[in-house]
Design a protein around this motif. Sequence first.
Motif, PDB file in Angstrom:
ATOM      1  N   ARG A 114       7.318   1.738  11.507  1.00  0.00           N
ATOM      2  CA  ARG A 114       8.175   1.619  12.687  1.00  0.00           C
ATOM      3  C   ARG A 114       8.981   0.326  12.678  1.00  0.00           C
ATOM      4  O   ARG A 114       8.939  -0.487  13.612  1.00  0.00           O
ATOM      5  N   THR A 115       9.721   0.175  11.591  1.00  0.00           N
ATOM      6  CA  THR A 115      10.602  -0.983  11.454  1.00  0.00           C
ATOM      7  C   THR A 115      11.892  -0.506  10.806  1.00  0.00           C
ATOM      8  O   THR A 115      12.123   0.699  10.687  1.00  0.00           O
ATOM      9  N   THR A 116      12.762  -1.414  10.420  1.00  0.00           N
ATOM     10  CA  THR A 116      14.049  -1.026   9.837  1.00  0.00           C
ATOM     11  C   THR A 116      13.993  -1.058   8.312  1.00  0.00           C
ATOM     12  O   THR A 116      13.175  -1.759   7.728  1.00  0.00           O
ATOM     13  N   LYS A 117      14.890  -0.303   7.693  1.00  0.00           N
ATOM     14  CA  LYS A 117      14.971  -0.316   6.231  1.00  0.00           C
ATOM     15  C   LYS A 117      15.350  -1.704   5.722  1.00  0.00           C
ATOM     16  O   LYS A 117      14.887  -2.125   4.658  1.00  0.00           O
ATOM     17  N   ARG A 118      16.178  -2.403   6.473  1.00  0.00           N
ATOM     18  CA  ARG A 118      16.576  -3.757   6.072  1.00  0.00           C
ATOM     19  C   ARG A 118      15.372  -4.690   6.039  1.00  0.00           C
ATOM     20  O   ARG A 118      15.215  -5.493   5.118  1.00  0.00           O
ATOM     21  N   THR A 119      14.503  -4.555   7.047  1.00  0.00           N
ATOM     22  CA  THR A 119      13.290  -5.387   7.076  1.00  0.00           C
ATOM     23  C   THR A 119      12.381  -5.056   5.907  1.00  0.00           C
ATOM     24  O   THR A 119      11.838  -5.947   5.244  1.00  0.00           O
ATOM     25  N   VAL A 120      12.214  -3.764   5.632  1.00  0.00           N
ATOM     26  CA  VAL A 120      11.359  -3.348   4.519  1.00  0.00           C
ATOM     27  C   VAL A 120      11.922  -3.857   3.198  1.00  0.00           C
ATOM     28  O   VAL A 120      11.175  -4.338   2.340  1.00  0.00           O
ATOM     29  N   LYS A 121      13.234  -3.766   3.033  1.00  0.00           N
ATOM     30  CA  LYS A 121      13.858  -4.258   1.808  1.00  0.00           C
ATOM     31  C   LYS A 121      13.562  -5.735   1.596  1.00  0.00           C
ATOM     32  O   LYS A 121      13.244  -6.175   0.488  1.00  0.00           O
ATOM     33  N   SER A 122      13.628  -6.506   2.679  1.00  0.00           N
ATOM     34  CA  SER A 122      13.317  -7.932   2.602  1.00  0.00           C
ATOM     35  C   SER A 122      11.850  -8.161   2.255  1.00  0.00           C
ATOM     36  O   SER A 122      11.508  -9.039   1.443  1.00  0.00           O
ATOM     37  N   ASP A 177       0.839  -1.198   0.000  1.00  0.00           N
ATOM     38  CA  ASP A 177       0.000   0.000   0.000  1.00  0.00           C
ATOM     39  C   ASP A 177       0.877   1.252   0.000  1.00  0.00           C
ATOM     40  O   ASP A 177       0.590   2.227  -0.713  1.00  0.00           O
ATOM     41  N   SER A 178       1.947   1.229   0.775  1.00  0.00           N
ATOM     42  CA  SER A 178       2.871   2.356   0.799  1.00  0.00           C
ATOM     43  C   SER A 178       3.604   2.491  -0.528  1.00  0.00           C
ATOM     44  O   SER A 178       3.852   3.603  -1.011  1.00  0.00           O
ATOM     45  N   ILE A 179       3.950   1.364  -1.137  1.00  0.00           N
ATOM     46  CA  ILE A 179       4.598   1.393  -2.451  1.00  0.00           C
ATOM     47  C   ILE A 179       3.682   2.061  -3.474  1.00  0.00           C
ATOM     48  O   ILE A 179       4.118   2.863  -4.300  1.00  0.00           O
ATOM     49  N   CYS A 180       2.399   1.750  -3.399  1.00  0.00           N
ATOM     50  CA  CYS A 180       1.428   2.342  -4.325  1.00  0.00           C
ATOM     51  C   CYS A 180       1.344   3.856  -4.160  1.00  0.00           C
ATOM     52  O   CYS A 180       0.944   4.567  -5.089  1.00  0.00           O
ATOM     53  N   LEU A 181       1.703   4.341  -2.995  1.00  0.00           N
ATOM     54  CA  LEU A 181       1.708   5.781  -2.741  1.00  0.00           C
ATOM     55  C   LEU A 181       3.046   6.418  -3.098  1.00  0.00           C
ATOM     56  O   LEU A 181       3.246   7.609  -2.898  1.00  0.00           O
ATOM     57  N   GLY A 182       3.972   5.592  -3.625  1.00  0.00           N
ATOM     58  CA  GLY A 182       5.262   6.108  -4.058  1.00  0.00           C
ATOM     59  C   GLY A 182       6.310   6.200  -2.981  1.00  0.00           C
ATOM     60  O   GLY A 182       7.358   6.816  -3.171  1.00  0.00           O
ATOM     61  N   ALA A 183       6.074   5.586  -1.829  1.00  0.00           N
ATOM     62  CA  ALA A 183       7.008   5.700  -0.706  1.00  0.00           C
ATOM     63  C   ALA A 183       8.286   4.904  -0.947  1.00  0.00           C
ATOM     64  O   ALA A 183       8.272   3.839  -1.563  1.00  0.00           O
ATOM     65  N   SER A 184       9.398   5.431  -0.442  1.00  0.00           N
ATOM     66  CA  SER A 184      10.673   4.723  -0.492  1.00  0.00           C
ATOM     67  C   SER A 184      10.756   3.752   0.685  1.00  0.00           C
ATOM     68  O   SER A 184       9.923   3.789   1.598  1.00  0.00           O
ATOM     69  N   ASN A 185      11.790   2.907   0.667  1.00  0.00           N
ATOM     70  CA  ASN A 185      11.968   1.965   1.773  1.00  0.00           C
ATOM     71  C   ASN A 185      12.139   2.693   3.101  1.00  0.00           C
ATOM     72  O   ASN A 185      11.600   2.276   4.133  1.00  0.00           O
ATOM     73  N   ALA A 186      12.885   3.791   3.078  1.00  0.00           N
ATOM     74  CA  ALA A 186      13.106   4.541   4.317  1.00  0.00           C
ATOM     75  C   ALA A 186      11.797   5.116   4.844  1.00  0.00           C
ATOM     76  O   ALA A 186      11.533   5.097   6.055  1.00  0.00           O
ATOM     77  N   GLU A 187      10.977   5.627   3.956  1.00  0.00           N
ATOM     78  CA  GLU A 187       9.692   6.197   4.367  1.00  0.00           C
ATOM     79  C   GLU A 187       8.755   5.111   4.887  1.00  0.00           C
ATOM     80  O   GLU A 187       8.027   5.321   5.861  1.00  0.00           O
ATOM     81  N   ILE A 188       8.765   3.956   4.228  1.00  0.00           N
ATOM     82  CA  ILE A 188       7.929   2.842   4.698  1.00  0.00           C
ATOM     83  C   ILE A 188       8.380   2.396   6.083  1.00  0.00           C
ATOM     84  O   ILE A 188       7.557   2.136   6.968  1.00  0.00           O
ATOM     85  N   ALA A 189       9.693   2.317   6.268  1.00  0.00           N
ATOM     86  CA  ALA A 189      10.227   1.912   7.575  1.00  0.00           C
ATOM     87  C   ALA A 189       9.777   2.887   8.662  1.00  0.00           C
ATOM     88  O   ALA A 189       9.411   2.470   9.767  1.00  0.00           O
ATOM     89  N   GLY A 190       9.786   4.179   8.348  1.00  0.00           N
ATOM     90  CA  GLY A 190       9.347   5.163   9.323  1.00  0.00           C
ATOM     91  C   GLY A 190       7.869   5.042   9.645  1.00  0.00           C
ATOM     92  O   GLY A 190       7.467   5.129  10.811  1.00  0.00           O
ATOM     93  N   THR A 191       7.058   4.823   8.619  1.00  0.00           N
ATOM     94  CA  THR A 191       5.613   4.709   8.817  1.00  0.00           C
ATOM     95  C   THR A 191       5.248   3.470   9.626  1.00  0.00           C
ATOM     96  O   THR A 191       4.392   3.515  10.515  1.00  0.00           O
TER      97      THR A 191
END
Length: 224
Positions: free
Chosen positions: A185-193, A169-183
């Motif tokens: 509340r997880t790590t960029k590494r987790t989001v990347k996975s 859903d965040s990807i559909c809004l154009g969010a980057s991995n860092a922004e998704i991680a912030g939203t």
Amino acid sequence: MSAPGNGLRVVLADDQAMVRSGLALVLSSEPDIDVVAECADGRELVRAVGEYRPDLVLTDVRMPAMDGIEAARQLRRLSEAPPILVLTTFDDDEVLWPALAVGVEGFVLKDSPAESLVAAARAVARGGTWLDPRVLPRVVARAVSSPVAAPAAAQTMARLTPREREVLDSICLGASNAEIAGTLRTTKRTVKSQVSSILQKLGARDRAAAIITAYEAGWRRPPG
């Protein structure tokens, strides 16, 4: 062209000098963006990317000598290919599918206001996607034209976990991995996975393809 600095480094390409100058002026007026090269065709673009190693490519498609699609195809062969944002017009549907097939990260319309161009550049450079709201409905309409597309997409979407759906859903809004991680509340590494898992489960080559699958399934509705 501005002198290289510490900002977002952009190489742009358009065969019309006045358009190039206008794009460079809009982007360079931002304190965090540096236009390091301006190119008149795809061959110049490929050379400039090799020389300057930019964070983002902004390119028109219809150019002499080598068009933007072929340039993007060649850039994709680089070991560290920069993300590519394509300039298009509202009625140039012939551009959309070849560009998606190459794997560009976004589309922005030539008549977009300056703030939209800047937002698109920043989003794509950060690792997000940018599908102009006026373009997306036609992309989705063509994608779902097959009578089997929606059921197949819905079945594919069912493979995602609840958290992966949140990420998509965040990807559909154009969010980057860092922004998704912030939203979330997880790590960029987790989001990347999680993003890798989403693409694998959806059979999607990239984020743009994953977004189209979400719309095919009726999980999201395109604007307009």
